[in-house]
Design a protein around this motif. Structure first.
Motif, mmCIF file in Angstrom:
data_model
loop_
_atom_site.group_PDB
_atom_site.id
_atom_site.type_symbol
_atom_site.label_atom_id
_atom_site.label_comp_id
_atom_site.label_asym_id
_atom_site.label_seq_id
_atom_site.Cartn_x
_atom_site.Cartn_y
_atom_site.Cartn_z
ATOM 1 N N GLY A 219 0.793 -1.290 -0.263
ATOM 2 C CA GLY A 219 -0.160 -0.403 0.121
ATOM 3 C C GLY A 219 1.068 1.416 -0.206
ATOM 4 N N ARG A 220 1.982 1.225 0.394
ATOM 5 C CA ARG A 220 2.649 2.561 0.226
ATOM 6 C C ARG A 220 2.599 3.175 -1.678
ATOM 7 N NH1 ARG A 220 9.431 2.577 0.918
ATOM 8 N NH2 ARG A 220 7.855 2.967 3.792
ATOM 9 N N ILE A 221 2.063 4.780 -0.839
ATOM 10 C CA ILE A 221 2.407 5.711 -2.432
ATOM 11 C C ILE A 221 3.848 6.186 -2.300
ATOM 12 C CG2 ILE A 221 0.700 6.926 -3.348
ATOM 13 C CD1 ILE A 221 -1.660 5.876 -2.009
ATOM 14 N N ALA A 222 4.001 6.873 -3.464
ATOM 15 C CA ALA A 222 5.248 7.727 -3.282
ATOM 16 C C ALA A 222 5.023 7.971 -4.596
ATOM 17 C CB ALA A 222 6.857 6.628 -3.096
ATOM 18 N N GLY A 223 5.939 9.229 -4.498
ATOM 19 C CA GLY A 223 5.701 9.852 -5.695
ATOM 20 C C GLY A 223 6.518 11.096 -5.298
ATOM 21 N N PHE A 224 6.464 12.298 -6.541
ATOM 22 C CA PHE A 224 6.756 13.498 -6.553
ATOM 23 C C PHE A 224 6.783 15.030 -7.342
ATOM 24 C CE2 PHE A 224 8.548 13.482 -11.319
ATOM 25 C CZ PHE A 224 8.740 14.386 -11.505
ATOM 26 N N GLY A 225 6.164 15.648 -7.392
ATOM 27 C CA GLY A 225 5.291 17.028 -8.401
ATOM 28 C C GLY A 225 6.941 18.172 -8.796
ATOM 29 N N THR A 226 6.338 18.998 -9.348
ATOM 30 C CA THR A 226 7.013 19.668 -9.786
ATOM 31 C C THR A 226 6.014 21.142 -9.475
ATOM 32 O OG1 THR A 226 8.792 19.107 -11.048
ATOM 33 C CG2 THR A 226 8.501 21.664 -11.415
ATOM 34 N N PHE A 227 6.311 22.052 -8.679
ATOM 35 C CA PHE A 227 5.551 23.256 -8.330
ATOM 36 C C PHE A 227 5.931 24.702 -8.169
ATOM 37 C CE2 PHE A 227 4.836 19.604 -5.695
ATOM 38 C CZ PHE A 227 3.287 19.259 -6.251
ATOM 39 N N ASN A 228 4.837 25.655 -7.754
ATOM 40 C CA ASN A 228 5.636 27.006 -8.057
ATOM 41 C C ASN A 228 5.967 27.466 -6.906
ATOM 42 O OD1 ASN A 228 6.549 26.849 -10.605
ATOM 43 N ND2 ASN A 228 4.287 27.636 -10.833
ATOM 44 N N PRO A 229 6.643 28.264 -6.123
ATOM 45 C CA PRO A 229 7.298 29.114 -5.144
ATOM 46 C C PRO A 229 5.762 30.097 -4.728
ATOM 47 C CG PRO A 229 8.395 29.629 -6.609
ATOM 48 C CD PRO A 229 7.965 28.526 -7.689
ATOM 49 N N SER A 230 5.303 30.396 -3.753
ATOM 50 C CA SER A 230 4.131 32.155 -3.321
ATOM 51 C C SER A 230 4.909 32.804 -3.932
ATOM 52 C CB SER A 230 3.936 31.833 -2.195
ATOM 53 O OG SER A 230 5.004 32.036 -1.230
ATOM 54 N N PHE A 231 7.045 32.753 -4.069
ATOM 55 C CA PHE A 231 7.226 34.787 -4.004
ATOM 56 C C PHE A 231 7.575 34.579 -5.223
ATOM 57 C CE2 PHE A 231 5.106 35.548 -0.274
ATOM 58 C CZ PHE A 231 4.075 36.582 -1.117
ATOM 59 N N GLY A 232 8.583 35.318 -6.218
ATOM 60 C CA GLY A 232 10.037 34.637 -6.086
ATOM 61 C C GLY A 232 9.814 33.922 -7.824
ATOM 62 N N ILE A 233 10.348 33.240 -8.662
ATOM 63 C CA ILE A 233 10.585 32.943 -9.899
ATOM 64 C C ILE A 233 11.354 31.216 -9.678
ATOM 65 C CG2 ILE A 233 10.682 34.979 -11.200
ATOM 66 C CD1 ILE A 233 13.958 34.055 -11.567
ATOM 67 N N GLY A 234 11.195 30.564 -10.517
ATOM 68 C CA GLY A 234 10.756 28.864 -10.877
ATOM 69 C C GLY A 234 10.329 28.396 -10.333
ATOM 70 N N SER A 235 10.904 27.080 -10.013
ATOM 71 C CA SER A 235 10.020 26.158 -9.483
ATOM 72 C C SER A 235 10.740 25.247 -8.201
ATOM 73 C CB SER A 235 9.622 25.666 -10.657
ATOM 74 O OG SER A 235 10.098 24.379 -11.628
ATOM 75 N N TYR A 236 10.625 24.116 -7.901
ATOM 76 C CA TYR A 236 11.075 22.982 -6.787
ATOM 77 C C TYR A 236 10.489 22.106 -6.731
ATOM 78 C CZ TYR A 236 7.003 23.776 -3.444
ATOM 79 O OH TYR A 236 5.711 24.082 -3.149
ATOM 80 N N ASN A 237 11.629 20.745 -7.486
ATOM 81 C CA ASN A 237 10.772 19.348 -7.034
ATOM 82 C C ASN A 237 10.267 19.078 -5.526
ATOM 83 O OD1 ASN A 237 10.736 18.783 -9.491
ATOM 84 N ND2 ASN A 237 12.956 18.706 -9.371
ATOM 85 N N ALA A 238 9.299 18.218 -5.348
ATOM 86 C CA ALA A 238 9.301 17.798 -3.458
ATOM 87 C C ALA A 238 8.324 16.320 -3.717
ATOM 88 C CB ALA A 238 7.958 18.692 -3.262
ATOM 89 N N PHE A 239 8.971 15.427 -2.915
ATOM 90 C CA PHE A 239 8.833 13.838 -3.465
ATOM 91 C C PHE A 239 7.977 13.601 -1.589
ATOM 92 C CE2 PHE A 239 12.563 15.410 -5.381
ATOM 93 C CZ PHE A 239 12.259 14.254 -6.740
ATOM 94 N N CYS A 241 6.320 9.696 0.630
ATOM 95 C CA CYS A 241 6.751 8.700 0.676
ATOM 96 C C CYS A 241 5.208 7.628 1.899
ATOM 97 C CB CYS A 241 7.689 8.551 1.027
ATOM 98 S SG CYS A 241 8.273 6.207 1.328
ATOM 99 N N ALA A 242 4.461 7.808 1.442
ATOM 100 C CA ALA A 242 3.301 6.972 2.386
ATOM 101 C C ALA A 242 2.961 6.065 2.937
ATOM 102 C CB ALA A 242 1.976 8.068 2.277
ATOM 103 N N ASP A 243 3.181 5.959 4.105
ATOM 104 C CA ASP A 243 3.045 4.363 4.633
ATOM 105 C C ASP A 243 1.639 4.611 5.154
ATOM 106 O OD1 ASP A 243 4.925 2.727 3.009
ATOM 107 O OD2 ASP A 243 5.895 3.315 4.038
ATOM 108 N N PHE A 244 0.999 3.256 5.464
ATOM 109 C CA PHE A 244 -0.713 3.102 5.725
ATOM 110 C C PHE A 244 -0.341 2.110 6.863
ATOM 111 C CE2 PHE A 244 -1.326 4.292 1.719
ATOM 112 C CZ PHE A 244 -1.964 6.082 2.342
ATOM 113 N N SER A 245 -1.453 1.774 8.442
ATOM 114 C CA SER A 245 -1.120 0.817 9.201
ATOM 115 C C SER A 245 -2.568 0.772 9.547
ATOM 116 C CB SER A 245 0.002 1.416 10.116
ATOM 117 O OG SER A 245 -0.454 0.626 11.254
#
Length: 370
Positions: A219-239, A241-245
């Motif tokens: 059931g582990r869910i893992a992933g990433f996305g490329t997002f925009n910041p609230s201020f400034g220019i450019g973008s960032y990647n975030a990652f 990993c979710a597990d369940f019990s």
């Protein structure tokens, strides 16, 4: 009028006002004098003096912690949660505090559902716009290191954190609670087979690229996305990993827009400027305890690092242990401030300690294992 008076008071004078005669501190717990909900309404600074306190983050955090878990709503979203009538669209794990302008973070929200109407997968709700649910205001409980709220679906959600990991405890109803809406306008009993989704989105729906996968065995869910910041220019990647019990896995899969399926088990969203909803889900057989816990590790480096962060910081899904440790961390951090508050009203003490608490929310420490 009270707020205006406090704002006009200089900090040294404010501290002197709190320093009264002697007081008995043997039963004093600083956490009892902190209200994280102060500043979660009236974010428009043109409204009144109170508004200067808007857009703060009221959820679970450690001092300067990277993981910041709270319920996200669809009005005044800069801090994730705000007081008012905004509906809950998910529970996410990183937030800013006290910012204006566009919202940022709120990445990879989870959203729980008791079951899918008629036992049909696509009768569950997947995009934000359809899954949004009213909060039950009297169930909101907030304390440093802890946040809890129920939705009108009768699901109660609690959350606490370590430095790079959020831990959620979802308690589901077992009495056939009706669905919040139905296409024919009638109320229908919801079959009890909890589903939890993870959405490749953020507060401002800025994702431009991303992928996600779910392991059908664990059931582990893992992933990433490329997002925009609230201020400034450019973008960032975030990652993440979710597990369940807490529940035996019944099925897994992915979704895009409002359609979900058991196959495939992974999804890649194109970098074409089209931020269509997409993510993954896990459905469970009825849990014996009526509770399922979700552990979400975070990273700005890789999904592997996000998983390692979670496994290192939260190896056993012990919610009360993590919550107690978070509260103790806050007590230790605030212990450097000593106030003799004999003769000072609890209202003024609460304002003071809540202000000190706010100074320890940001900046957020993304170094080290992040």
């Amino acid at each position: 009028m009270f707020v205006a008076a406090v704002v006009a008071l200089s900090l040294p004078a404010f501290i002197r006002a709190l320093a009264g005669a002697t007081s008995d501190s043997s039963h004093f717990d600083v956490l009892d004098y902190i209200d994280p909900l102060i500043g979660t309404s009236n974010g428009d600074v043109s409204l009144c003096v109170d508004s200067l306190l808007g857009h703060v983050f009221p959820g679970a955090s450690l001092p300067y912690g990277m993981a910041k878990a709270v319920a996200d709503v669809n009005k005044e979203v800069q801090g994730g949660f705000s007081s008012g009538d905004g509906e809950i669209t998910g529970f996410s794990h990183m937030h800013d505090s006290g910012t204006g302008g566009g919202a940022s973070l709120g990445n990879f929200p989870l959203f729980p559902q008791t079951g899918c109407e008629g036992g049909i997968l696509n009768n569950c709700y997947f995009p934000k716009t359809t899954r949004a649910s009213q909060r039950v205001n009297e169930t909101i409980k907030v304390r440093p290191g802890y946040f809890a709220v129920s939705m009108n679906t009768s699901i109660h959600t609690e959350m606490t954190v370590t430095n790079h990991t959020a831990l959620y405890r979802f308690t589901f109803p077992t009495d056939g609670t009706p669905t919040k809406r139905s296409g024919d306008g009638a109320q229908h009993k919801m079959p009890y087979s909890p589903l939890i989704l993870a959405d490749l989105t953020d507060l401002s729906n800025s994702r431009s690229n991303g992928s996600i996968e779910v392991n059908p065995k664990t059931g582990r869910i893992a992933g990433f996305g490329t997002f925009n910041p609230s201020f400034g220019i450019g973008s960032y990647n975030a990652f993440f990993c979710a597990d369940f019990s807490g529940g035996k896995i019944r099925d897994t899969g992915v979704f895009i827009n409002n359609r979900a399926g058991s196959e495939p088990k992974s999804l890649k969203l194109p970098n074409d400027g089209n931020t269509v909803p997409g993510g993954a889900w896990v459905q469970f057989h009825p849990p014996d305890s009526n509770q399922i816990k979700a552990r979400v590790g975070l990273s700005f480096m890789s999904t592997d690092q996000a998983c390692r962060n979670a496994e290192l910081e939260l190896p056993d899904f012990n919610f009360e242990k993590v919550r107690t440790a978070a509260e103790d961390t806050w007590r230790d951090k605030l212990d450097v401030v000593k106030v003799n508050a004999s003769g000072v009203s609890k209202t003024l003490q609460r304002t003071f300690w809540s202000g000190i608490y706010r100074t320890l929310i940001s900046p957020q420490d993304y170094t080290g294992m992040s």
